[in-house]
Design a protein around this motif. Sequence first.
Motif, PDB file in Angstrom:
ATOM      1  N   THR A   1      30.418  19.909  -7.866  1.00 55.78           N
ATOM      2  CA  THR A   1      29.488  20.819  -8.533  1.00 55.78           C
ATOM      3  C   THR A   1      28.433  20.088  -9.350  1.00 55.78           C
ATOM      4  OG1 THR A   1      29.436  22.895  -9.803  1.00 55.78           O
ATOM      5  CG2 THR A   1      30.713  21.101 -10.736  1.00 55.78           C
TER       6      THR A   1
ATOM      7  N   SER B   1      21.475  15.420  -9.692  1.00 54.83           N
ATOM      8  CA  SER B   1      21.180  16.662 -10.411  1.00 54.83           C
ATOM      9  C   SER B   1      20.994  16.423 -11.907  1.00 54.83           C
ATOM     10  CB  SER B   1      22.298  17.686 -10.185  1.00 54.83           C
ATOM     11  OG  SER B   1      23.520  17.192 -10.709  1.00 54.83           O
TER      12      SER B   1
ATOM     13  N   VAL C   1      22.824  23.550  -0.431  1.00 54.22           N
ATOM     14  CA  VAL C   1      24.021  23.507  -1.269  1.00 54.22           C
ATOM     15  C   VAL C   1      25.177  22.845  -0.522  1.00 54.22           C
ATOM     16  CG1 VAL C   1      25.771  24.915  -2.420  1.00 54.22           C
ATOM     17  CG2 VAL C   1      23.359  25.475  -2.671  1.00 54.22           C
TER      18      VAL C   1
ATOM     19  N   GLY D   1      26.446  17.830  -8.190  1.00 48.09           N
ATOM     20  CA  GLY D   1      25.275  17.746  -7.325  1.00 48.09           C
ATOM     21  C   GLY D   1      24.872  16.304  -7.075  1.00 48.09           C
TER      22      GLY D   1
ATOM     23  N   GLY E   1      25.566  20.074  -2.992  1.00 44.74           N
ATOM     24  CA  GLY E   1      26.073  20.845  -4.106  1.00 44.74           C
ATOM     25  C   GLY E   1      24.932  21.562  -4.815  1.00 44.74           C
ATOM     26  N   PRO E   2      25.228  22.238  -5.905  1.00 44.25           N
ATOM     27  CA  PRO E   2      24.167  22.956  -6.626  1.00 44.25           C
ATOM     28  C   PRO E   2      23.150  21.987  -7.239  1.00 44.25           C
ATOM     29  CG  PRO E   2      26.363  23.724  -7.276  1.00 44.25           C
ATOM     30  CD  PRO E   2      26.559  22.461  -6.499  1.00 44.25           C
TER      31      PRO E   2
ATOM     32  N   ASN F   1      24.660  29.709  -4.798  1.00 44.93           N
ATOM     33  CA  ASN F   1      25.393  28.657  -5.489  1.00 44.93           C
ATOM     34  C   ASN F   1      26.799  29.098  -5.886  1.00 44.93           C
ATOM     35  OD1 ASN F   1      23.067  27.174  -5.241  1.00 44.93           O
ATOM     36  ND2 ASN F   1      22.488  27.298  -7.387  1.00 44.93           N
TER      37      ASN F   1
ATOM     38  N   GLY G   1      28.233  30.183   0.721  1.00 44.49           N
ATOM     39  CA  GLY G   1      26.877  30.520   0.311  1.00 44.49           C
ATOM     40  C   GLY G   1      26.262  31.602   1.183  1.00 44.49           C
TER      41      GLY G   1
END
Length: 330
Positions: A175, A303, A244, A177, A248-249, A89, A119
């Motif tokens: 970021t 997320s 990812v 997500g 995204g994370p 991440n 990554g």
Amino acid sequence: MAALVLLLVLALSSLLIGTGSSSPHDAWDYLVGDSAARADARLRLAVVGVRLPRTIAAVLVGACLGTAGCLLQAATRNPLAETGLLGVNSGAAFAVVLGLTFFGASSSAALLVWALTGGMAASGVVLLLAASGRAAGSPLRLVLAGSALGATFHGLTSYVLLGTQSTFDTYRYWTIGSLAGVRTAELVPLLPPAGVGLLAALCCARPLSALGLGDDGARSLGHHPGRVRLAVAATVSLLAGCAVAVAGPIAFLGLLAPYAARALTGARMAAQLVLSALIAADVMILADVLARIVIRPWETPVSVLLAFVGGPLLVWIARSSRLSTAGASA
């Protein structure tokens, strides 16, 4: 079987439900081949151009994160292990910031490439660090190398972001997500590496089962614990890198799905891997569907919903009396 049936039901729901004006009934008519619905260009864009790629992406991300988390927890014998431990991440985030700031990356496809590259590069460095020294491939060395590198990348990312407001605005969206804006053309290049990672995970099932007997027991069966863990870390890096890059994370998913699978399958490692992938895919699609309707007509990042569910569940797992034994089975 129930998880697979649920996955199909949720996938259909994902195709029928969206934030736009196209109703589930209209989407159903399109899917069953109604001529009037098929002639509607707006409806085709909603179902095929927007919802179908998001559904595929949710399955891909969920399966990758669920499998990666299951592998990592079994290899480290730590029920709280998740993919962020290998620096995937943080490496992806740093690469995205570099691409935005210095190379003019702005499209979602470009960010996907930068995230996947970052990554994989970060996890590669972690593997090199973990493979050196006398305790090569040990769980502690993997965790320490990943944590150290993750902290380093986090600091570098913050440093670059301090001087570039425009980069921060784009990075902030990435970021969080989310699966919004995913396109089929971006997913196709990731399907082969994700498929390779999932097959490699199944190949790791037997060695990981041997590791469940302890390192000495694994050696007596002809396995090298250090090499097995390094192979698992490489597979985890590939799977997590693909996830990812797409979304995204995404927190908690790679931690919770293996825990649920382990509670249902017991010590059968191959069954754990398959069920972890299915459960994570189910949860990911469900969260993405809910993200479209919770504050309709706007959308909630997927997320955020996973964090609302995952946070309390993580606390419950940490307090569970089964925590001490949850990671021992393989």
